[in-house]
Scaffold this motif. Structure first.
Motif, PDB file in Angstrom:
ATOM      1  N   ALA A   1      31.315 102.093 -14.844  1.00  0.00           N
ATOM      2  CA  ALA A   1      30.180 101.263 -15.300  1.00  0.00           C
ATOM      3  C   ALA A   1      29.133 102.049 -15.957  1.00  0.00           C
ATOM      4  N   MET A   2      28.609 103.157 -15.369  1.00  0.00           N
ATOM      5  CA  MET A   2      27.458 104.060 -16.029  1.00  0.00           C
ATOM      6  C   MET A   2      27.997 104.382 -17.509  1.00  0.00           C
ATOM      7  N   MET A   3      29.194 104.632 -17.467  1.00  0.00           N
ATOM      8  CA  MET A   3      29.633 105.222 -18.895  1.00  0.00           C
ATOM      9  C   MET A   3      29.566 104.119 -19.990  1.00  0.00           C
TER      10      MET A   3
ATOM     11  N   HIS B   1      40.129 110.060  -9.337  1.00  0.00           N
ATOM     12  CA  HIS B   1      39.434 111.792  -9.335  1.00  0.00           C
ATOM     13  C   HIS B   1      39.464 112.053 -10.876  1.00  0.00           C
ATOM     14  N   MET B   2      40.661 111.690 -11.573  1.00  0.00           N
ATOM     15  CA  MET B   2      40.942 112.081 -13.232  1.00  0.00           C
ATOM     16  C   MET B   2      39.569 111.419 -13.879  1.00  0.00           C
ATOM     17  N   ILE B   3      39.425 110.101 -13.448  1.00  0.00           N
ATOM     18  CA  ILE B   3      38.395 109.310 -14.091  1.00  0.00           C
ATOM     19  C   ILE B   3      36.892 109.864 -14.173  1.00  0.00           C
ATOM     20  N   VAL B   4      36.734 110.398 -12.729  1.00  0.00           N
ATOM     21  CA  VAL B   4      35.510 110.776 -12.388  1.00  0.00           C
ATOM     22  C   VAL B   4      35.183 112.058 -13.233  1.00  0.00           C
ATOM     23  N   ARG B   5      36.500 112.882 -13.016  1.00  0.00           N
ATOM     24  CA  ARG B   5      36.141 114.557 -13.397  1.00  0.00           C
ATOM     25  C   ARG B   5      36.262 114.669 -15.082  1.00  0.00           C
ATOM     26  N   TYR B   6      37.314 113.805 -15.526  1.00  0.00           N
ATOM     27  CA  TYR B   6      37.644 114.207 -16.972  1.00  0.00           C
ATOM     28  C   TYR B   6      37.113 113.047 -18.054  1.00  0.00           C
ATOM     29  N   SER B   7      36.710 111.993 -17.651  1.00  0.00           N
ATOM     30  CA  SER B   7      36.404 111.031 -18.720  1.00  0.00           C
ATOM     31  C   SER B   7      35.188 111.217 -19.243  1.00  0.00           C
ATOM     32  N   LYS B   8      34.867 110.819 -20.283  1.00  0.00           N
ATOM     33  CA  LYS B   8      33.425 110.990 -21.293  1.00  0.00           C
ATOM     34  C   LYS B   8      33.168 109.938 -21.714  1.00  0.00           C
ATOM     35  N   ASN B   9      31.891 109.947 -22.052  1.00  0.00           N
ATOM     36  CA  ASN B   9      31.360 108.356 -22.521  1.00  0.00           C
ATOM     37  C   ASN B   9      31.951 107.901 -23.746  1.00  0.00           C
ATOM     38  N   THR B  10      32.658 109.006 -24.598  1.00  0.00           N
ATOM     39  CA  THR B  10      33.162 108.406 -25.707  1.00  0.00           C
ATOM     40  C   THR B  10      34.698 107.903 -25.609  1.00  0.00           C
ATOM     41  N   ASP B  11      35.057 108.011 -24.269  1.00  0.00           N
ATOM     42  CA  ASP B  11      36.336 107.310 -23.851  1.00  0.00           C
ATOM     43  C   ASP B  11      36.366 106.035 -23.729  1.00  0.00           C
ATOM     44  N   ASP B  12      37.375 105.059 -23.869  1.00  0.00           N
ATOM     45  CA  ASP B  12      37.420 103.805 -23.296  1.00  0.00           C
ATOM     46  C   ASP B  12      38.276 103.631 -22.429  1.00  0.00           C
TER      47      ASP B  12
END
Length: 537
Positions: free
Chosen positions: A420-422, A389-400
């Protein structure tokens, strides 16, 4: 038999007596170490620069190039440490610094000196590039005097605050990295002195010095942690990590008890990331030399300072991992309550977005210890739904967040697809369109949340639409979503439209709830989607 053991062993324990105060140091070193490395070890303990030390053994002064074996030093030997006479090569530096010391002492006594800050700042700016100045600065204990002035009850305390900040800024602006590495020790000294004076995270000067210490570490780059001074530096970095970790534990408790997570400062998370990175770099160097996990104090008998850091960082890791386990469980309970309409459904905890960053740091620390990675993945497997949930909700393209993919069992398909999309190159929003993940049970609420946050430009690129826990995507899913949302919009229970008092066949948008319907209508017109939903009775 005892003689044979002694000659075979390359480890020595001997004593160094400081002649000016009669104190004795216990030193452990190998026979192959040079006198220069021994002086560095003594300097790390006494803060006396090497150039001001002389070692005497059996009436002879030891030279820097000699090894302890060549000097004939054996176990339980007694050496004498004496000081050198002050250098006559730089009398100007000594004289100017003595004047500054006397000025600070006057300020400590409460005397009013007009322009004191400017005088000290000019002195520091003028002499800081002098090769001899660092040793003079530390020998005269100027950092201790400035901190004593800062902690005094007199109005002159503001002078110390200004001078310390200006000095640190000068160090940060130095062009010579080697010189910055020298003054890194001074930055650490200010942090330790302020910490001993009971200054904590709520003291602006202490926070400034700690942040500057981290910035200097970054500017200097690779710090050699494998010499006595480096070991002291490594211990100083760990003290910062330990302190920030204690603050994080307190704020994680706050994020669980406070519904909105107010007060959870991102600055603490950022500081934890920075200092733990420097610490891991130092410990990784130690690990590379032993080629083993840092699982205990074995291998560090001659380096108790490093052994203490290794053990205590492991304790910090376990505490934070356990606390994160609790936080993720509380997070899951909150989301379940929200789904079932219990409590405040609109609550979003501001601290949740920081959890994923803390977990990433713990993952990297776990690689240093035997069995720690297994412990880490076990917690994440138990909290699989919340991690996803956290990864889908809060992660951004700039995050690794590729570290999560190391163990696929801790994430679900939706999370892995999102990661994968990011990984694809960052394209213009217009070409990517707007991505939405909707829960059918919260259709109208989540659609409103997504659409209200979207700008017109992103909607022009189309929608990448998916229902939660369903694999279908594409235009058909978008159309189905539009039909369902439009039906919900005209549902009388939501009061999004008001009936015309004169003609019951006509309806007017409710002015307070019109944003969603307006954007939806524009979207259908833009993409030529025909919907037959105007069936009002």
């Amino acid at each position: 038999m005892k003689k044979i053991t002694k000659t075979k062993s390359s480890k020595l324990q001997f004593f160094v007596r400081m002649m000016w105060n009669c104190n004795t140091l216990v030193i452990r070193a190998s026979r192959e170490k040079t006198v220069e490395s021994l002086l560095e070890q003594i300097s790390s303990k006494t803060r006396i620069p090497i150039q001001h030390q002389r070692l005497i053994y059996e009436g002879k002064q030891l030279t820097l190039e000699q090894s302890l074996c060549e000097c004939g030093i054996e176990n339980d030997a007694n050496l004498q440490l004496v000081g050198r006479l002050r250098s006559i090569a730089c009398p100007k530096v000594w004289k100017a610094t003595q004047y500054i010391v006397s000025l600070i002492l006057r300020l400590c006594r409460g005397e009013l000196v007009i322009g004191a800050s400017r005088i000290i700042d000019d002195h520091l700016t003028y002499y800081i590039n002098d090769s001899e100045y660092f040793s003079v600065f530390m020998f005269m204990e100027i950092p201790s005097l400035l901190v004593a002035l800062y902690m005094s009850r007199y109005a002159n305390a503001c002078v110390a605050d200004s001078v310390i900040k200006d000095f640190v800024r000068i160090c940060l602006d130095l062009k010579d990295k080697k010189l910055q590495g020298v003054y890194l020790e001074v930055s650490l000294e200010f942090c330790e002195l302020l910490r001993r004076a009971r200054c904590k995270y709520d003291d602006p000067l202490y926070v400034f010095c700690r942040d500057s210490f981290s910035s200097l570490l970054t500017l200097v780059g690779r710090v050699n942690f494998q010499n006595p001074k480096g070991e002291v530096m490594l211990r100083g970095v760990f003290d910062c990590v330990h302190e920030i970790a204690d603050e994080l534990l307190r704020f994680l408790d706050l994020s669980m008890n406070c519904p909105t997570g107010e007060g959870f400062s991102f600055n603490f998370v950022l500081d934890f990331v920075k200092f733990s990175g420097h610490l891991r770099m130092g410990l990784a160097e130690q690990q590379a030399t032993s080629d083993e996990f840092l699982n205990c104090t074995i291998g560090y008998e001659e380096e108790p300072l490093i052994a203490g850091v290794v053990d205590q960082l492991h304790i910090v890791f376990i505490k934070l991992l356990s606390k994160m386990d609790e936080c993720l469980q509380v997070m899951e309970d909150c989301l379940v309550n929200k789904k079932h309409g219990k409590g405040d459904g609109a609550v979003i905890n501001n601290g949740w977005s920081h959890y994923i960053i803390i977990l990433k740091v713990l993952y990297h620390i776990s690689k240093l210890y035997s069995g720690a990675k297994e412990m880490f993945w076990e917690v994440l497997l138990r909290q699989k739904s919340m991690l996803s949930h956290m990864i889908v909700r809060y992660s951004k393209n700039t995050d690794d967040h590729r570290w999560v993919l190391e163990n696929r069992s801790v994430t679900d398909f939706e999370c892995r697809r999102h990661l994968a999309m990011m990984m694809f190159p960052d394209l213009n929003d217009e070409s990517l369109g707007y991505e939405m993940l909707i829960d059918r049970s919260q259709l109208l609420a989540e659609s409103f949340e997504y659409i209200s946050q979207a700008n017109s430009t992103s909607l022009e690129g189309g929608l990448f639409m998916e229902f939660r826990n369903e694999e279908g995507t594409g235009p058909g899913v978008v159309r189905e979503w539009l039909v369902l949302v439009c039906q919900e919009i005209f549902n009388p229970e939501h009061a999004l439209f008001v009936a015309c008092p004169n003609d019951r066949r006509r309806f007017f948008p409710n002015a307070g709830e019109f944003r969603l319907e307006f954007k939806m209508h524009n979207f259908t017109l833009l993409h030529a989607i025909q919907l037959e939903y105007f069936q009002c009775q």
